[in-house]
Design a protein around this motif. Sequence first.
Motif, PDB file in Angstrom:
ATOM      1  N   ALA A 193     -28.011  37.645 -31.501  1.00 15.98           N
ATOM      2  CA  ALA A 193     -27.815  38.767 -32.429  1.00 15.98           C
ATOM      3  C   ALA A 193     -27.214  39.982 -31.731  1.00 15.98           C
ATOM      4  CB  ALA A 193     -29.152  39.138 -33.073  1.00 15.98           C
ATOM      5  N   ASP A 194     -27.524  40.130 -30.443  1.00 17.04           N
ATOM      6  CA  ASP A 194     -27.002  41.271 -29.684  1.00 17.04           C
ATOM      7  C   ASP A 194     -25.602  41.018 -29.133  1.00 17.04           C
ATOM      8  OD1 ASP A 194     -29.311  42.675 -30.185  1.00 17.04           O
ATOM      9  OD2 ASP A 194     -30.229  42.268 -28.235  1.00 17.04           O
ATOM     10  N   GLY A 195     -25.040  39.846 -29.441  1.00 16.69           N
ATOM     11  CA  GLY A 195     -23.657  39.589 -29.071  1.00 16.69           C
ATOM     12  C   GLY A 195     -23.437  38.924 -27.730  1.00 16.69           C
ATOM     13  N   TYR A 196     -24.480  38.359 -27.131  1.00 15.27           N
ATOM     14  CA  TYR A 196     -24.315  37.686 -25.845  1.00 15.27           C
ATOM     15  C   TYR A 196     -23.845  36.244 -26.062  1.00 15.27           C
ATOM     16  CZ  TYR A 196     -26.791  41.657 -23.828  1.00 15.27           C
ATOM     17  OH  TYR A 196     -27.161  42.918 -23.428  1.00 15.27           O
ATOM     18  N   THR A 197     -22.676  36.127 -26.675  1.00 17.52           N
ATOM     19  CA  THR A 197     -22.145  34.807 -27.040  1.00 17.52           C
ATOM     20  C   THR A 197     -20.809  34.517 -26.364  1.00 17.52           C
ATOM     21  OG1 THR A 197     -21.149  35.806 -29.005  1.00 17.52           O
ATOM     22  CG2 THR A 197     -23.318  34.791 -29.276  1.00 17.52           C
ATOM     23  N   GLY A 198     -20.390  35.360 -25.446  1.00 18.63           N
ATOM     24  CA  GLY A 198     -19.111  35.164 -24.764  1.00 18.63           C
ATOM     25  C   GLY A 198     -19.300  34.699 -23.338  1.00 18.63           C
ATOM     26  N   TYR A 199     -18.224  34.820 -22.567  1.00 25.61           N
ATOM     27  CA  TYR A 199     -18.280  34.460 -21.159  1.00 25.61           C
ATOM     28  C   TYR A 199     -19.226  35.392 -20.402  1.00 25.61           C
ATOM     29  CZ  TYR A 199     -14.020  31.640 -21.764  1.00 25.61           C
ATOM     30  OH  TYR A 199     -13.106  30.697 -22.152  1.00 25.61           O
ATOM     31  N   CYS A 200     -19.721  34.903 -19.275  1.00 27.87           N
ATOM     32  CA  CYS A 200     -20.524  35.722 -18.369  1.00 27.87           C
ATOM     33  C   CYS A 200     -20.223  35.260 -16.950  1.00 27.87           C
ATOM     34  CB  CYS A 200     -22.014  35.609 -18.704  1.00 27.87           C
ATOM     35  SG  CYS A 200     -22.685  33.946 -18.556  1.00 27.87           S
ATOM     36  N   PRO A 201     -20.768  35.889 -15.925  1.00 28.93           N
ATOM     37  CA  PRO A 201     -20.430  35.510 -14.552  1.00 28.93           C
ATOM     38  C   PRO A 201     -20.712  34.035 -14.244  1.00 28.93           C
ATOM     39  CG  PRO A 201     -21.539  37.625 -14.572  1.00 28.93           C
ATOM     40  CD  PRO A 201     -21.631  37.085 -15.964  1.00 28.93           C
ATOM     41  N   GLY A 202     -19.829  33.413 -13.486  1.00 30.14           N
ATOM     42  CA  GLY A 202     -19.970  32.003 -13.150  1.00 30.14           C
ATOM     43  C   GLY A 202     -21.276  31.645 -12.476  1.00 30.14           C
ATOM     44  N   PRO A 203     -21.773  32.451 -11.539  1.00 27.34           N
ATOM     45  CA  PRO A 203     -23.043  32.105 -10.892  1.00 27.34           C
ATOM     46  C   PRO A 203     -24.267  32.469 -11.708  1.00 27.34           C
ATOM     47  CG  PRO A 203     -22.129  34.075  -9.892  1.00 27.34           C
ATOM     48  CD  PRO A 203     -21.095  33.563 -10.856  1.00 27.34           C
ATOM     49  N   GLY A 204     -24.076  33.091 -12.872  1.00 27.26           N
ATOM     50  CA  GLY A 204     -25.209  33.465 -13.711  1.00 27.26           C
ATOM     51  C   GLY A 204     -25.318  34.964 -13.864  1.00 27.26           C
ATOM     52  N   ILE A 205     -26.007  35.400 -14.925  1.00 28.82           N
ATOM     53  CA  ILE A 205     -26.166  36.836 -15.144  1.00 28.82           C
ATOM     54  C   ILE A 205     -27.105  37.399 -14.071  1.00 28.82           C
ATOM     55  CG2 ILE A 205     -25.688  36.652 -17.616  1.00 28.82           C
ATOM     56  CD1 ILE A 205     -28.689  36.907 -18.143  1.00 28.82           C
ATOM     57  N   PRO A 206     -26.879  38.613 -13.620  1.00 29.73           N
ATOM     58  CA  PRO A 206     -27.715  39.171 -12.547  1.00 29.73           C
ATOM     59  C   PRO A 206     -29.199  39.170 -12.871  1.00 29.73           C
ATOM     60  CG  PRO A 206     -25.774  40.547 -12.916  1.00 29.73           C
ATOM     61  CD  PRO A 206     -25.795  39.528 -14.021  1.00 29.73           C
ATOM     62  N   GLN A 207     -29.549  39.448 -14.115  1.00 28.27           N
ATOM     63  CA  GLN A 207     -30.968  39.537 -14.481  1.00 28.27           C
ATOM     64  C   GLN A 207     -31.677  38.195 -14.271  1.00 28.27           C
ATOM     65  OE1 GLN A 207     -28.362  40.511 -16.238  1.00 28.27           O
ATOM     66  NE2 GLN A 207     -28.660  42.584 -17.048  1.00 28.27           N
ATOM     67  N   LEU A 208     -30.998  37.096 -14.580  1.00 28.89           N
ATOM     68  CA  LEU A 208     -31.622  35.785 -14.405  1.00 28.89           C
ATOM     69  C   LEU A 208     -31.662  35.399 -12.933  1.00 28.89           C
ATOM     70  CD1 LEU A 208     -32.923  33.276 -15.538  1.00 28.89           C
ATOM     71  CD2 LEU A 208     -30.649  32.338 -15.992  1.00 28.89           C
ATOM     72  N   ARG A 209     -30.609  35.667 -12.197  1.00 31.57           N
ATOM     73  CA  ARG A 209     -30.600  35.327 -10.771  1.00 31.57           C
ATOM     74  C   ARG A 209     -31.691  36.099 -10.029  1.00 31.57           C
ATOM     75  NH1 ARG A 209     -24.773  36.225  -8.632  1.00 31.57           N
ATOM     76  NH2 ARG A 209     -25.392  34.840  -6.904  1.00 31.57           N
ATOM     77  N   GLU A 210     -31.885  37.356 -10.411  1.00 28.38           N
ATOM     78  CA  GLU A 210     -32.948  38.151  -9.789  1.00 28.38           C
ATOM     79  C   GLU A 210     -34.324  37.577 -10.109  1.00 28.38           C
ATOM     80  OE1 GLU A 210     -32.279  42.030 -11.324  1.00 28.38           O
ATOM     81  OE2 GLU A 210     -30.416  42.346 -10.193  1.00 28.38           O
ATOM     82  N   ALA A 211     -34.526  37.216 -11.374  1.00 28.57           N
ATOM     83  CA  ALA A 211     -35.818  36.666 -11.778  1.00 28.57           C
ATOM     84  C   ALA A 211     -36.089  35.333 -11.084  1.00 28.57           C
ATOM     85  CB  ALA A 211     -35.865  36.498 -13.298  1.00 28.57           C
TER      86      ALA A 211
END
Length: 399
Positions: free
Chosen positions: A58-76
């Motif tokens: 719903a917030d629009g996170y439906t496009g491309y993102c960084p190849g190694p993963g979004i920073p928030q997930l890599r940090e977690a």
Amino acid sequence: MQQLARRLDNLGTETAFSVAQAAAAWKAKGNRVYPFHLGDINIPTAPNIIEAMNRAIADGYTGYCPGPGIPQLREALAEDIGTRRGMELTPDNVVVMTGGKPVITKFLQTVMDPGQEVLYPNPGFPIYESQIEYLGGTAVPYRYLPTEDGFAIDLDQVRAVITPNTAAIIYNDLQNPISAESTAAEREAIAQLAQEHDLWVLSDEAYFETRYEGVSSSIAALPGMAERTVILYTFSKKFAMTGSRLGCAVAPREVAEVFSTLNTNDESCTTHYVQWAGVEALRGTQEPVAQMLDVLRERRDAACELLNGVPGMDVAVPQSTFYLFPDVTEAMERLGYSAVGDFASAALYETGVSFCTREHFGRRQPGEDRQYIRLAYSGIDVEDIGEGLSSLRQWIETA
């Protein structure tokens, strides 16, 4: 006529899906089926994870993102995986992928040249062997030996099959299909061999937190191992997210950089909104994880008690995973079967119990004289476990 690539001749598959097809066909004819064949989970993904995924869409996170993963997930992931394994990790060590399987392929693409040897567990997850051979390597199996507590790696065999041409070893502690768990001594022995022979290690830790007693340990946390080990991590098992296709590799920084480039070449990125669900899975409430483990423990206990009551069957009670690998040699002899595949087919048609066999998890090795089957209890409720295995026992008892 145009020809397909010759390397396709070396591509295997996860043959448990063929068992699923046979079970589905039998069920479609109106027969009762008790599904012990696939390691899928019939417990829904937790509501907070689903809500996070829907919110990201719903917030629009439906496009491309960084190849190694979004920073928030890599940090977690770096924080969670490092804390649970006693390792110091940074987001630079983490590359998000579409599940655990891509980690196998990208590991081999990175550390193995065509013609090199890679050791892998057999019985073991069949994709190891498939990808080694598909990518032009030589798949060298190592075996497990039965013990009173389950199975142990045949370390003498591992030592014997390592050559100067060996590039890596695939190590699956908390193992599919046999639920084997290394002792500290066994884990340290594998680590010592890897260092002595300068081998890369793929540590498949898909079931690291799917355990009912004890505490898991990672070979990557042993001295001298972080710089040569890639950890395979998946959200599929711990968070019941098999269809979401989310996982990661934890690797030395130079290897992680290669994985990131391979991601860009292969799929651009892992689905953006699914990654936000992964953040919630790691950062949000862990109560659903504990509840699922309670359910799985109840299923394990029921299945082990019933299987050990079947004439000619014997299984150790594993502390982890959601698989059982009973010895069925005497049960087959009672029924007059010499081929375990024939036994499995007959069991489906006579009792409705559907399961895989040892042959679904790698080529049988010389000297194997016992017969085994694999039952997964992740996708079947405890009541159906009771009905199905009682039917199996009655069939064998009345032989």
